[in-house]
Write an enzyme that holds these catalytic residues in place. Structure first.
Site, PDB file in Angstrom:
ATOM      1  N   HIS A 138      38.903  66.746  26.805  1.00  0.00           N
ATOM      2  CA  HIS A 138      40.148  66.034  27.069  1.00  0.00           C
ATOM      3  C   HIS A 138      39.919  64.843  27.996  1.00  0.00           C
ATOM      4  O   HIS A 138      40.523  63.778  27.814  1.00  0.00           O
ATOM      5  CB  HIS A 138      41.174  66.996  27.664  1.00  0.00           C
ATOM      6  CG  HIS A 138      42.549  66.429  27.777  1.00  0.00           C
ATOM      7  ND1 HIS A 138      43.278  66.041  26.676  1.00  0.00           N
ATOM      8  CD2 HIS A 138      43.327  66.161  28.861  1.00  0.00           C
ATOM      9  CE1 HIS A 138      44.461  65.567  27.068  1.00  0.00           C
ATOM     10  NE2 HIS A 138      44.503  65.632  28.390  1.00  0.00           N
ATOM     11  N   LYS A 201      54.605  55.929  27.201  1.00  0.00           N
ATOM     12  CA  LYS A 201      55.490  57.089  27.137  1.00  0.00           C
ATOM     13  C   LYS A 201      55.636  57.701  28.517  1.00  0.00           C
ATOM     14  O   LYS A 201      54.848  57.443  29.421  1.00  0.00           O
ATOM     15  CB  LYS A 201      54.940  58.135  26.161  1.00  0.00           C
ATOM     16  CG  LYS A 201      53.716  58.872  26.698  1.00  0.00           C
ATOM     17  CD  LYS A 201      53.272  59.985  25.788  1.00  0.00           C
ATOM     18  CE  LYS A 201      52.137  60.771  26.430  1.00  0.00           C
ATOM     19  NZ  LYS A 201      51.659  61.873  25.593  1.00  0.00           N
ATOM     20  N   GLY A 236      54.704  66.975  18.774  1.00  0.00           N
ATOM     21  CA  GLY A 236      55.820  66.184  19.263  1.00  0.00           C
ATOM     22  C   GLY A 236      55.421  64.777  19.676  1.00  0.00           C
ATOM     23  O   GLY A 236      56.081  63.794  19.315  1.00  0.00           O
TER      24      GLY A 236
END
Length: 322
Positions: A138, A201, A236
């Site tokens: 990640h 975002k 999402g």
């Protein structure tokens, strides 16, 4: 003369946990070997028992386990496998985690929170692991959490080549779904020779997996947008990012991610979205119930096999990506 020299050659042995045996079998086939026969038992109270059915003394052991659902059982099983190898006198133990669990918890966002990714590396080190191998962590900083060598592999070449074979490169814009993925998207842009766009975002800090998309930075109108990420969990973020791109005039959106976690409503969300194709690897198993028509899954077995071979022969893992 003091000491004694042992005769014989180094011995590579491949061990597989129970969460994704098909990937381990693919890797074994690429290496021209078989996985070591292993007995697994789960007691009535959930405890896991592991025993290898061949001698592993002096071996160069590679333990493959996908940290898939149920993720905590998968991690515990791999820890026990490593402990069994250490106590059976394996010479070197390499933990192979195509998807590294808890990698998203790599720092404290607010007070009184854990850094679970560091805890994970400490657990594997304590269990007896000498080396770690993972695909698309990640964040790169996780490599520094483990007190030993870490081989960080990248699925980008495989994913990018697949996209390039299906889309005209002159029409592509690579899009980062958030600021945290900009470096990954930049690598994609360099690989494909394409311009870069970023979606700004904001997450709700009190509600997991809730995202509010604000604006697109970059030119996406009439372009084929390739949304790139390291994983797709509930879908999402990706679906809202795709909607934002279409609002800005994107002609087509393709999603590319290494790890298809596909939790909860992910399959339904992605299938019902405006996204044309979702390309992932088989770093995690995708049950039939989570599969959907738009999904394309590529195998990382050749990549893992080449990396394991380089480590075993003291070669260069970095050379795989240069």
């Amino acid at each position: 003369m003091t000491g004694m020299k042992a005769t014989g050659q180094r011995n590579l042995m491949l061990f597989s946990g129970r969460t994704h045996p098909s990937l381990a079998e693919e890797v074994a086939k690429e290496l021209g070997i078989e996985t070591v026969p292993t007995r697994f038992d789960t007691f009535a109270n959930g405890e896991i028992f592991v025993r290898y059915l061949e001698s592993v003394r002096g071996s160069d052991a590679f333990v493959i386990q996908a940290h898939a659902d149920p993720i905590n059982e998968a991690i515990m099983e791999q820890l026990i496998m490593v402990d069994a190898l250490k106590r059976a006198s394996a010479k070197r133990i390499t933990v192979v985690t195509p998807f590294f669990g808890y990698a998203r918890q790599d720092k404290k966002h607010r007070g009184r929170e854990p850094i679970s990714a560091r805890l994970m590396t400490d657990l594997f080190r304590t269990a007896g692991a000498d080396r770690m191998m993972a695909v698309d962590l990640h964040t790169d900083q996780i490599q520094g959490f483990f007190d030993g060598p870490v081989d960080h592999l990248f699925a980008l070449p495989m994913l990018a080549d697949h996209i390039a074979s299906r889309v005209d490169l002159s029409e592509i814009t690579v899009v980062s779904p958030d600021a945290g993925r900009v470096r990954t998207a930049d690598r994609w842009a360099d690989r494909l020779g394409a311009p870069l766009a970023i979606i700004h975002k904001r997450r709700d800090p009190d509600v997991a997996n809730q995202v509010r998309v604000h604006e697109v930075v970059g030119t996406v109108r009439d372009r084929v947008c390739v949304l790139v990420d390291d994983m797709i969990d509930t879908g999402g973020t990706i679906v809202k990012a795709a909607d934002a791109l279409f609002e800005q005039g994107a002609r087509k959106v393709v999603v590319a991610a290494t790890h298809g976690v596909l939790s909860g409503p992910a399959a339904e969300r992605l299938q019902n979205s405006q996204i044309s194709e979702v390309v992932i690897t088989n770093s995690l198993p995708v049950p039939e119930a989570r599969s959907f028509e738009k999904l394309t899954q590529l195998s990382i077995a050749p990549l893992l096999a080449r990396a394991i071979s380089e480590v075993f022969t003291d070669g260069s893992v970095t050379s795989l990506f240069e």
